[in-house]
Design an enzyme around this catalytic site. Structure first.
Site, PDB file in Angstrom:
ATOM      1  N   GLU A 100       0.831  -1.201   0.000  1.00 53.77           N
ATOM      2  CA  GLU A 100       0.000   0.000   0.000  1.00 53.77           C
ATOM      3  C   GLU A 100       0.867   1.253   0.000  1.00 53.77           C
ATOM      4  OE1 GLU A 100      -4.066  -1.454   2.080  1.00 53.77           O
ATOM      5  OE2 GLU A 100      -2.445  -0.999   3.449  1.00 53.77           O
ATOM      6  N   CYS A 113       3.356   8.725   1.098  1.00 57.11           N
ATOM      7  CA  CYS A 113       3.828   7.832   2.157  1.00 57.11           C
ATOM      8  C   CYS A 113       4.011   6.460   1.523  1.00 57.11           C
ATOM      9  CB  CYS A 113       2.798   7.810   3.286  1.00 57.11           C
ATOM     10  SG  CYS A 113       3.189   6.630   4.590  1.00 57.11           S
ATOM     11  N   CYS A 120       6.187  -6.770   7.430  1.00 57.82           N
ATOM     12  CA  CYS A 120       7.254  -6.257   8.299  1.00 57.82           C
ATOM     13  C   CYS A 120       7.619  -7.323   9.319  1.00 57.82           C
ATOM     14  CB  CYS A 120       6.775  -4.996   9.033  1.00 57.82           C
ATOM     15  SG  CYS A 120       8.078  -4.187  10.004  1.00 57.82           S
ATOM     16  N   CYS A 124       6.129  -4.967  16.153  1.00 58.89           N
ATOM     17  CA  CYS A 124       5.661  -3.988  17.141  1.00 58.89           C
ATOM     18  C   CYS A 124       4.209  -4.314  17.506  1.00 58.89           C
ATOM     19  CB  CYS A 124       5.768  -2.571  16.590  1.00 58.89           C
ATOM     20  SG  CYS A 124       7.461  -2.151  16.148  1.00 58.89           S
ATOM     21  N   CYS A 127       1.104  -2.205  16.073  1.00 57.01           N
ATOM     22  CA  CYS A 127       1.059  -1.895  14.640  1.00 57.01           C
ATOM     23  C   CYS A 127       0.405  -3.035  13.870  1.00 57.01           C
ATOM     24  CB  CYS A 127       2.472  -1.671  14.124  1.00 57.01           C
ATOM     25  SG  CYS A 127       2.544  -1.317  12.364  1.00 57.01           S
TER      26      CYS A 127
HETATM   27  N1  SAH Z   1       9.129   0.776  10.526  1.00 55.03           N
HETATM   28  C1  SAH Z   1       9.274   2.199  10.439  1.00 55.03           C
HETATM   29  C2  SAH Z   1       8.422   2.790   9.351  1.00 55.03           C
HETATM   30  C3  SAH Z   1       6.920   2.676   9.569  1.00 55.03           C
HETATM   31  S1  SAH Z   1       6.348   4.249   9.989  1.00 55.03           S
HETATM   32  C4  SAH Z   1       9.016   2.841  11.798  1.00 55.03           C
HETATM   33  O1  SAH Z   1       8.633   2.113  12.709  1.00 55.03           O
HETATM   34  O2  SAH Z   1       9.233   4.034  11.961  1.00 55.03           O
HETATM   35  C5  SAH Z   1       4.852   3.924  10.740  1.00 55.03           C
HETATM   36  C6  SAH Z   1       4.645   4.826  11.946  1.00 55.03           C
HETATM   37  O3  SAH Z   1       3.332   4.550  12.462  1.00 55.03           O
HETATM   38  C7  SAH Z   1       5.639   4.555  13.047  1.00 55.03           C
HETATM   39  O4  SAH Z   1       6.011   5.752  13.659  1.00 55.03           O
HETATM   40  C8  SAH Z   1       4.831   3.716  14.018  1.00 55.03           C
HETATM   41  O5  SAH Z   1       5.290   3.855  15.336  1.00 55.03           O
HETATM   42  C9  SAH Z   1       3.437   4.284  13.850  1.00 55.03           C
HETATM   43  N2  SAH Z   1       2.373   3.348  14.207  1.00 55.03           N
HETATM   44  C10 SAH Z   1       2.407   2.006  14.143  1.00 55.03           C
HETATM   45  N3  SAH Z   1       1.224   1.510  14.564  1.00 55.03           N
HETATM   46  C11 SAH Z   1       0.438   2.551  14.893  1.00 55.03           C
HETATM   47  C12 SAH Z   1      -0.889   2.675  15.364  1.00 55.03           C
HETATM   48  N4  SAH Z   1      -1.640   1.615  15.602  1.00 55.03           N
HETATM   49  N5  SAH Z   1      -1.379   3.917  15.562  1.00 55.03           N
HETATM   50  C13 SAH Z   1      -0.619   5.003  15.330  1.00 55.03           C
HETATM   51  N6  SAH Z   1       0.630   4.950  14.869  1.00 55.03           N
HETATM   52  C14 SAH Z   1       1.163   3.729  14.663  1.00 55.03           C
END
Ligand code: SAH
Length: 376
Positions: A100, A113, A120, A124, A127
């Site tokens: 996406e 974006c 991934c 986390c 996420c």
């Molecule tokens: N892997 C990289 C790039 C992905 S960026 C990173 O972690 O930075 C995606 C962003 O969305 C990251 O800052 C992550 O912390 C945030 N994110 C992930 N899950 C989320 C959620 N459920 N709600 C809000 N932000 C989220």
């Protein structure tokens, strides 16, 4: 596999080459460097779909290229527009994997974006992309090509102004392809994006941050911090076990920042997990001496995610503490929530809800609908 399809698999995708790689590759055919610039312009400026469209190349060379190289553009299989103007594309890669990419219009910006991996591996816990696991790394053509795919949906006169690697995947876990994609996107002969308008976001892979620091790319760095103690961060972000806060922040301190530029720290706020007053004070202390700003992101909730977002009140109180201590903290307004295009919401595999909601791409409904909603 037939001989023809074997060849199709083995010949390089021209969009995987940086300009210097392309120059070297065609040099192998005895072609001069200016031919590489010609090809690069066709690929990234004029955005052609087949090698035969490169009409200013000598016919014999063009035919040699057709036989020895390929183009595999990403196919748009779904377009969704959010009420707030955010647009999401579902893109299919040549092997059937899907990723996406999102377009976010803001005041005078139009931000692309883009994803760096299909799925991934970071796991986390807050996420949604993590629930897919890692399907595979993207190639440079597939990373940079998302910008072309997104641009193709725009109305005349609209232009992408910023690029963030904040889609699916961990860009620094796919370092080589990410670096090449960034070289391609910033090449003057191609799209010519200024590196100051590009941001790489990482979960905190220290070796990747150090490598990026040593590169001469000059792009912005964002680090998804999201916790102020190793105990909490270990629980939310498993990779913290390998690269704990002290090491991560040391790498951030040593990251070269051009004058007037700031590093970004993303902090996803979750009720009762990392939104305490003490967290805000600790965050200020941790970031001392780093020229930075903090993006406070209220958690986007989903049934698969075992956390809840912090209340508005708690979020604002957190921001106030940062502000009073002289740390810039902005609350990031969530965009594209109604189409699951918001932070951490990108996931394609087996999300039947997503598939059902996506609009099949046809010139009549897809692009038109997308373009007009972005223009409004
Ligand atoms: N892997 C990289 C790039 C992905 S960026 C990173 O972690 O930075 C995606 C962003 O969305 C990251 O800052 C992550 O912390 C945030 N994110 C992930 N899950 C989320 C959620 N459920 N709600 C809000 N932000 C989220």
């Amino acid at each position: 596999m037939t001989a023809v399809s074997m060849a199709a698999v083995q010949v390089p995708d021209l969009r995987d080459f940086t300009l210097s790689e392309l120059t070297e590759w065609i040099g192998g055919f005895g072609e001069p460097p200016y031919r590489a610039r010609q090809i690069f312009r066709w690929l990234w400026k004029r955005q052609i779909h087949s090698i035969s469209e490169m009409t200013d190349l000598p016919r014999a060379f063009r035919e040699a290229l057709v036989a020895r190289a390929r183009l595999s553009p990403l196919s748009v299989v779904g377009v969704q527009s959010s009420r707030d103007g955010t647009g999401k594309l579902l893109l299919r890669l040549s092997d059937g994997e899907e990723i996406e990419a999102v377009l976010i219009p803001e005041a005078r910006r139009l931000t692309a974006c883009i994803s760096s991996q299909a799925g991934c591996a970071m796991g986390c816990r807050f996420c949604l992309t993590a629930t897919m696991g890692l399907h595979r790394n993207l190639r440079p053509a597939e990373i940079a090509g998302q910008v072309l795919a997104l641009a193709s949906t725009l109305a005349p006169g609209e232009h992408i102004t910023h690029i963030v690697l904040m889609g699916m995947g961990e860009p620094l876990a796919n370092y080589a392809a990410t670096e090449k994609a960034l070289q391609i996107l910033t090449a003057k002969t191609g799209l010519g994006f200024s590196p100051r308008r590009i941001t790489v976001s990482t979960v905190g892979l220290v070796p990747g941050i150090r490598r990026l620091a040593r590169s001469d790319l000059g792009v912005n760095l964002a680090v998804s911090l999201t916790a102020t103690t190793d105990e909490v961060r270990n629980d939310l972000i498993p990779i913290n076990d390998r690269y704990p806060l002290s090491e991560l922040l040391r790498a951030c301190r040593e990251f070269p920042l051009p004058p007037r530029r700031r590093m970004t720290f993303e902090y996803v706020l979750m009720a009762g997990v990392n939104d305490h007053v003490e967290d805000a004070h600790r965050l200020v202390k941790l970031l001392k001496g780093i020229r930075c700003k903090v993006n406070l992101i209220p958690l986007n909730e989903a049934p698969e995610i075992p956390f809840h977002r912090s209340s508005r009140q708690r979020t604002e109180a957190f921001q106030k503490i940062l502000e009073r201590a002289g740390t810039i903290g902005t609350i990031r307004e969530s965009r594209g929530q109604d189409i699951s295009a918001a932070c951490g919401m990108l996931a394609t595999a087996d999300r039947s809800l997503d598939t059902a909601r996506s609009v099949p791409y046809t010139p009549e409904c897809g692009v038109e609908q997308f373009g007009s909603s972005l223009g409004s």
